[in-house]
Design a protein around this motif. Structure first.
Motif, PDB file in Angstrom:
ATOM      1  N   MET A   1       0.827  -1.201   0.000  1.00  0.00           N
ATOM      2  CA  MET A   1       0.000   0.000   0.000  1.00  0.00           C
ATOM      3  C   MET A   1       0.866   1.257   0.000  1.00  0.00           C
ATOM      4  N   PHE A   2       1.932   1.252   0.819  1.00  0.00           N
ATOM      5  CA  PHE A   2       2.822   2.404   0.857  1.00  0.00           C
ATOM      6  C   PHE A   2       3.432   2.669  -0.519  1.00  0.00           C
ATOM      7  N   VAL A   3       3.911   1.610  -1.160  1.00  0.00           N
ATOM      8  CA  VAL A   3       4.585   1.769  -2.452  1.00  0.00           C
ATOM      9  C   VAL A   3       3.604   2.267  -3.512  1.00  0.00           C
ATOM     10  N   LEU A   4       2.429   1.667  -3.579  1.00  0.00           N
ATOM     11  CA  LEU A   4       1.458   2.024  -4.614  1.00  0.00           C
ATOM     12  C   LEU A   4       0.878   3.416  -4.408  1.00  0.00           C
ATOM     13  N   SER A   5       0.961   3.956  -3.220  1.00  0.00           N
ATOM     14  CA  SER A   5       0.424   5.306  -2.993  1.00  0.00           C
ATOM     15  C   SER A   5       1.282   6.381  -3.638  1.00  0.00           C
ATOM     16  N   PHE A   6       2.510   6.052  -4.015  1.00  0.00           N
ATOM     17  CA  PHE A   6       3.413   7.027  -4.631  1.00  0.00           C
ATOM     18  C   PHE A   6       3.446   6.883  -6.150  1.00  0.00           C
TER      19      PHE A   6
ATOM     20  N   GLY B   1       2.262   7.589 -10.187  1.00  0.00           N
ATOM     21  CA  GLY B   1       1.979   8.761 -10.987  1.00  0.00           C
ATOM     22  C   GLY B   1       0.499   8.912 -11.278  1.00  0.00           C
ATOM     23  N   PRO B   2       0.099   9.939 -12.038  1.00  0.00           N
ATOM     24  CA  PRO B   2      -1.326  10.193 -12.321  1.00  0.00           C
ATOM     25  C   PRO B   2      -2.027   9.041 -13.028  1.00  0.00           C
ATOM     26  N   GLN B   3      -1.290   8.208 -13.748  1.00  0.00           N
ATOM     27  CA  GLN B   3      -1.895   7.087 -14.449  1.00  0.00           C
ATOM     28  C   GLN B   3      -1.874   5.801 -13.626  1.00  0.00           C
ATOM     29  N   GLY B   4      -1.616   5.910 -12.339  1.00  0.00           N
ATOM     30  CA  GLY B   4      -1.492   4.750 -11.486  1.00  0.00           C
ATOM     31  C   GLY B   4      -2.799   4.006 -11.297  1.00  0.00           C
ATOM     32  N   ALA B   5      -2.681   2.725 -10.956  1.00  0.00           N
ATOM     33  CA  ALA B   5      -3.841   1.864 -10.720  1.00  0.00           C
ATOM     34  C   ALA B   5      -3.743   1.268  -9.318  1.00  0.00           C
ATOM     35  N   LEU B   6      -4.650   0.348  -9.020  1.00  0.00           N
ATOM     36  CA  LEU B   6      -4.709  -0.242  -7.681  1.00  0.00           C
ATOM     37  C   LEU B   6      -3.818  -1.468  -7.525  1.00  0.00           C
ATOM     38  N   SER B   7      -3.026  -1.798  -8.531  1.00  0.00           N
ATOM     39  CA  SER B   7      -2.180  -2.983  -8.449  1.00  0.00           C
ATOM     40  C   SER B   7      -0.871  -2.717  -9.175  1.00  0.00           C
TER      41      SER B   7
ATOM     42  N   ARG C   1       3.136   2.786 -12.103  1.00  0.00           N
ATOM     43  CA  ARG C   1       3.137   3.644 -13.289  1.00  0.00           C
ATOM     44  C   ARG C   1       3.621   5.035 -12.898  1.00  0.00           C
ATOM     45  N   GLY C   2       4.916   5.154 -12.820  1.00  0.00           N
ATOM     46  CA  GLY C   2       5.501   6.427 -12.443  1.00  0.00           C
ATOM     47  C   GLY C   2       5.610   6.572 -10.933  1.00  0.00           C
ATOM     48  N   VAL C   3       6.323   7.614 -10.529  1.00  0.00           N
ATOM     49  CA  VAL C   3       6.519   7.925  -9.109  1.00  0.00           C
ATOM     50  C   VAL C   3       6.226   9.399  -8.907  1.00  0.00           C
ATOM     51  N   SER C   4       5.330   9.710  -7.974  1.00  0.00           N
ATOM     52  CA  SER C   4       4.980  11.101  -7.695  1.00  0.00           C
ATOM     53  C   SER C   4       4.176  11.172  -6.402  1.00  0.00           C
TER      54      SER C   4
ATOM     55  N   SER D   1      -5.675   6.892  -4.509  1.00  0.00           N
ATOM     56  CA  SER D   1      -5.897   7.855  -3.434  1.00  0.00           C
ATOM     57  C   SER D   1      -6.255   7.161  -2.124  1.00  0.00           C
ATOM     58  N   ILE D   2      -6.892   6.000  -2.209  1.00  0.00           N
ATOM     59  CA  ILE D   2      -7.191   5.254  -0.989  1.00  0.00           C
ATOM     60  C   ILE D   2      -5.906   4.752  -0.332  1.00  0.00           C
ATOM     61  N   TYR D   3      -4.913   4.401  -1.154  1.00  0.00           N
ATOM     62  CA  TYR D   3      -3.623   4.003  -0.597  1.00  0.00           C
ATOM     63  C   TYR D   3      -2.914   5.204   0.036  1.00  0.00           C
TER      64      TYR D   3
END
Length: 290
Positions: free
Chosen positions: A50-55, A57-63, A67-70, A257-259
């Motif tokens: 969860m920590f990793v996926l919360s960072f 990019g704008p095109q990120g998904a839930l798994s 997709r990018g880092v931001s 955003s939930i992450y």
């Protein structure tokens, strides 16, 4: 007559000095160590994901894959996208502070009272412990129904406060019993012999000695309240606390955003735990220097 002072020669049957003997660990040690590692991975693995996926990019998904880092999804939270983070925090933090304060005061009072037997003490003690075994959802529903029957509006500062105290007070009182079990009553007697009254003895002798334990009670009260969901779901009325806000996001939010919200709330919990543990260590070091 000459005397031979040379050291005797070693005979083959004499034991030779050896270095440290390395004992081989039993297989159970490695089995338990592996079990412990698997347990830690099971416990903290989802949290780290969860920590990793919360960072993302704008095109990120839930798994995965990422997709990018931001910090995009964190800014979305504070911009009002997907969650009422500010409103949830403005309710959860004051509620946790109120629960913490009441838990500490009532637990210390109960600990002082239970040092001596009184009429009904056993019944009161078991009544407190029973609330730990009762399902949280049932307690929350019962308190919510009670407020409705009395014509009172359930809210986070009233019904939710009472529901969470049924969870934190038993823990606080049990910790207080353990603290007073190690307390030396002769210190109170010495204080009274020096002319201190009961209030001065409590304020200047008992509470300073018990301060590390009181910090532990406060930590339990704050974290249990801040993370409580079951007892709060039916008692907050129209206003969500942070755990309920996260749960509601799982129903309609399909973005990282939930992450991000989970990362922020977990970081806040770790910060509070770190402050509490650091305070206890600082107090113990100051006492050791005296």
């Amino acid at each position: 007559m000459s005397i031979d002072l040379s050291p005797p020669a070693h005979t083959p049957d004499q034991a030779q000095p050896v270095g440290k003997v390395r004992t081989r660990r039993p297989w159970t040690f490695y089995a338990l160590a592996l079990f412990f590692v698997v347990y830690l991975a099971f416990l903290y693995g989802p949290m780290i994901c969860m920590f990793v996926l919360s960072f993302q990019g704008p095109q990120g998904a839930l798994s995965f894959p990422m997709r990018g880092v931001s910090l995009y999804w964190f800014t979305q939270l504070f911009d009002g996208g997907g969650a009422d983070l500010g409103g949830a925090l403005s309710r959860s933090l004051p509620l946790a502070v109120m629960v913490m304060a009441i838990t500490v005061v009532v637990s210390v009072a109960a600990g002082m009272a239970f040092r001596r037997r009184f009429f009904g003490s056993s019944a009161i003690f078991y009544a407190l412990i029973v609330s730990l075994t009762a399902p949280g959802y049932l307690l929350g529903i019962g308190i919510g129904l009670m407020f409705n029957l009395l014509g009172w509006q359930p809210d986070w500062y009233s019904s939710a406060l009472g529901a969470q105290l049924t969870w934190t007070l038993p823990f606080g009182i049990l910790i207080t019993f353990a603290i007073f079990g190690r307390f030396n009553p002769s210190l109170e007697e010495a204080s009274r012999d020096l002319g201190a009254n009961d209030w001065q003895t409590l304020r200047m002798v008992v509470l300073p000695i018990l301060l590390p334990g009181l910090i532990a009670i406060a930590l339990f009260g704050f974290t249990l309240s801040y993370d409580e969901f079951a007892r709060t779901l039916q008692t907050t009325g129209q206003s969500n606390t942070v755990p309920i806000e996260i749960w509601s996001m799982t129903q309609n939010v399909t973005s990282p955003s939930i992450y991000a919200l989970g990362t922020l709330t977990t970081a806040l919990s770790f910060l509070v735990i770190g402050i509490a543990l650091g305070s206890i260590v600082l107090i113990q070091r100051r006492r050791a220097k005296r």
